[in-house]
Design an enzyme around this catalytic site. Structure first.
Site, PDB file in Angstrom:
ATOM      1  N   SER A 106     -10.065  -5.023  -6.135  1.00  0.00           N
ATOM      2  CA  SER A 106     -11.216  -4.507  -5.398  1.00  0.00           C
ATOM      3  C   SER A 106     -12.398  -5.469  -5.445  1.00  0.00           C
ATOM      4  CB  SER A 106     -11.588  -3.128  -5.942  1.00  0.00           C
ATOM      5  OG  SER A 106     -12.553  -2.489  -5.144  1.00  0.00           O
ATOM      6  N   ASP A 245     -15.923  -4.718   0.544  1.00  0.00           N
ATOM      7  CA  ASP A 245     -15.565  -5.346  -0.724  1.00  0.00           C
ATOM      8  C   ASP A 245     -14.202  -6.010  -0.574  1.00  0.00           C
ATOM      9  OD1 ASP A 245     -14.019  -3.068  -0.642  1.00  0.00           O
ATOM     10  OD2 ASP A 245     -14.263  -2.587  -2.766  1.00  0.00           O
ATOM     11  N   ASP A 247     -11.111  -5.378  -1.155  1.00  0.00           N
ATOM     12  CA  ASP A 247      -9.967  -4.704  -0.539  1.00  0.00           C
ATOM     13  C   ASP A 247     -10.385  -3.783   0.602  1.00  0.00           C
ATOM     14  OD1 ASP A 247     -11.105  -2.740  -2.152  1.00  0.00           O
ATOM     15  OD2 ASP A 247      -9.176  -1.837  -2.664  1.00  0.00           O
ATOM     16  N   ASP A 249     -12.170  -1.043   0.974  1.00  0.00           N
ATOM     17  CA  ASP A 249     -12.187   0.420   0.963  1.00  0.00           C
ATOM     18  C   ASP A 249     -13.601   0.974   0.800  1.00  0.00           C
ATOM     19  OD1 ASP A 249     -12.600  -0.178  -1.709  1.00  0.00           O
ATOM     20  OD2 ASP A 249     -11.043   1.176  -2.468  1.00  0.00           O
TER      21      ASP A 249
END
Length: 457
Positions: A106, A245, A247, A249
C-alpha cells in the site's frame, strides 16, 4: 484468537525478513490453496486464483513464489501484472474466480511488501479465514501429484477491463470535459489506469508520479505525500488534483486553491450527493437512500454531528477499511470510510477504491455546478492532531504509568471539548496518539504530552 502473520490489512513487512521471504510466501500460497480446495463443494473442479501486484521490484519475486505455492496445491493462477488492489477485487468477482490476491504494501516504501486476499465476491476475508490459513501454514506441505499441479497464465487486458469498470460507476452521460486534472499515481499500481480513466471521460489530464522504476513507489508522491500534488495543481492552474496511494485503494483530493480534502470530508460529500438524489423530502425520516454511514474511531466528530443534523445515522467501526466493510454488510448500508481516504460505496464496488471514489466526487461537482469547497461549506472539521510514536521492540505501552498520567491530565483539560484515541498501528511498530478538540492549540498540547510520555517509557 490472535493471529501471527496477518495484520489489519493482510500480511506485511520488510522484504527479506520473515514473513516477507520467498520461502514463506511459497508456503503461504500452498496453504491458501489447500484451504481453498478443502472448501470446494465439487472435488473434481480446480480453484483458480487471480494475482495482481503494485510496482515494487520485490513483486516479481513474491509473485513467482505465490504462483509456485498455488500450483503445488493444485490451484490454477491468473496473473494481471501491476493493477490496483480494487481492480483485483473487481476482476475476481467478474470472472467468477475462487480468490483474489494482491502483492502490495500500500502506502509503505518500496523496501516493504505484503499480501492480501479477496473472496470470490471481491470482499476482504474475515479473521476466521486468516486464522485457518495460519494454522495450515504451520502444517507439513501436501504436494499434489504431477498430474494435479496447477497452471499459470497471464490475463489479457486486465487494465482495460478495470478502466471500463471504473467508468461504469458514474452516469453514462457524465462528461469531465472542461476540467483540468492533475493525477498522481504514486509511481504505483495505478500509474497507467488512473490517467486513462479520467482522460477517457473527457478531462484534460496532467500525470505525475506515473513513472515507476521498482524503487520509487510512494517516494515523494501519492496520497501520503500530497505536497507534490498541491504544487502541480497550482503550477498547471488545474481545477482539481487526485492522488492515489501505491495500490490505489485510497485517495487525497486538492482543489485549485491548494486546499486538501481528507476522507472524512469526501465521505460526507458522497452522502450529500446521494441525499440530493432522493426523490423527495418525504423520504427524509427513513433515509431510504442513505439510512446510515459507517466511519471509524478516527472519524472527525464534525462529520457525525453534520450527518445527525440531516437525519443520517452514524456508526464508528474499528480503524481499518475491512472493519468498516464488515459493519456496512452487517447493517445493510452502502457508504463508509476513513479519514485516510479509504472510501467504500457498496452500490458501486465491494471494497474501497480510490479511482471510483474520485469519480463519485467529481460527478457530484459536475452535476451540482458548484465547486467542492462550495458543496462542503456547511462542514467545519474539529482540529485533529495525530502523532505517530515509534515503539521499541517489546515496549508495553499499555503498562506505562507515565502515559496513563498524561492521559488523565489531558482528559481533565479537554473536558467535553474533545476526545482522545490511542491505538497501535496494525501494520507498523507505531503507537498512534490522536486528540480532537474545539481548539487546535489544546489538541496539540494534549497529544504532545501523551506522545512524550510514550517516548519516555
Amino acid at each position: 484468537m490472535s493471529r501471527t502473520y496477518f495484520g489489519t490489512d493482510g500480511i506485511r513487512g520488510a522484504v527479506g525478513q520473515a514473513p516477507i521471504t520467498p520461502d514463506f510466501v511459497l508456503r503461504l500460497g500452498h496453504a491458501v490453496g489447500r484451504v481453498l480446495k478443502s472448501q470446494q463443494t465439487s472435488p473434481a473442479s480446480r480453484p483458480t486464483v487471480l494475482i495482481g501486484k503494485d510496482t515494487r521490484i520485490s513483486g516479481y519475486m513474491l509473485e513467482s513464489a505465490l504462483e509456485a505455492g498455488f500450483a503445488s496445491a493444485g490451484v490454477d493462477v491468473l496473473l494481471t501484472g501491476p493493477l490496483p488492489t480494487p481492480g483485483v477485487a473487481y476482476l475476481t468477482r467478474a470472472l467468477r474466480l475462487s480468490l483474489g490476491v494482491v502483492i502490495s504494501a500500500s502506502h509503505n516504501p518500496y523496501g516493504d511488501n505484503g499480501i492480501k486476499f479477496f473472496s470470490a465476491k471481491g470482499e476482504k476475508l474475515p479473521d476466521s479465514w486468516e486464522q485457518q490459513v495460519e494454522a495450515t501454514v504451520e502444517e507439513a506441505a501436501q504436494w499434489v501429484d504431477s498430474s494435479g499441479l496447477g497452471k499459470a497464465r497471464r490475463l489479457d487486458d486486465a487494465q482495460g477491463r478495470y478502466i471500463e469498470f471504473c467508468k461504469s460507476t458514474v452516469a453514462g452521460e457524465l462528461s469531465l470535459k472542461g476540467l483540468k486534472l492533475v493525477v498522481d499515481g504514486a509511481h504505483g499500481a495505478a500509474y497507467q489506469v488512473a490517467p486513462a480513466v479520467f482522460h477517457e471521460l473527457g478531462a484534460e489530464v496532467i500525470s505525475i508520479g506515473c513513472n515507476p522504476n521498482g524503487l520509487n513507489i510512494n517516494d515523494g508522491f501519492g496520497a501520503t505525500h500530497p505536497e507534490a500534488l498541491v504544487s502541480a495543481v497550482q503550477a498547471h492552474q488545474a481545477d482539481y488534483g487526485i492522488a492515489l496511494d501505491g495500490d490505489a485503494d485510497r485517495l487525497q483530493l486538492v482543489d485549485a486553491t491548494g486546499r486538501l480534502y481528507n476522507g472524512d470530508e469526501l465521505l460526507y460529500l458522497m452522502t450529500l450527493d446521494r441525499l440530493a438524489a432522493e426523490p423527495s423530502e418525504d423520504a427524509a425520516p427513513s433515509r431510504v437512500g442513505v439510512p446510515g454511514v459507517v466511519g471509524t474511531l478516527m472519524t472527525n466528530l464534525a462529520v457525525e454531528q453534520a450527518l445527525a443534523a440531516r437525519g443520517v445515522a452514524f456508526v464508528r467501526a474499528k480503524v481499518g477499511d475491512r472493519y468498516v466493510l464488515e459493519e456496512l454488510l452487517a447493517r445493510g448500508w452502502q457508504l463508509g470510510g476513513e479519514g485516510s481516504g479509504h472510501l467504500i460505496a457498496l452500490d458501486k464496488h465491494t471494497t474501497g477504491d480510490g479511482l471510483v471514489s474520485a469519480l463519485q466526487v467529481l460527478q457530484a461537482v459536475v452535476r451540482s455546478g458548484r465547486t467542492l469547497a462550495q458543496l462542503l461549506e456547511g462542514l467545519t472539521l474539529f482540529p485533529q492532531v495525530l502523532l505517530n510514536v515509534r515503539l521499541q521492540p517489546g515496549q508495553d505501552w499499555k503498562a506505562s504509568a507515565a502515559l496513563a498520567e498524561a492521559q488523565r491530565e489531558s482528559l481533565a483539560e479537554l473536558g467535553e471539548r474533545g476526545r482522545i484515541l490511542i491505538r497501535p498501528s496494525g501494520t507498523e511498530p507505531l503507537l498512534r496518539v490522536m486528540v480532537e478538540a474545539s481548539d487546535a492549540a489544546l489538541a496539540q498540547r494534549c497529544a504532545q504530552r501523551m506522545a512524550d510520555a510514550v517516548r519516555r517509557a
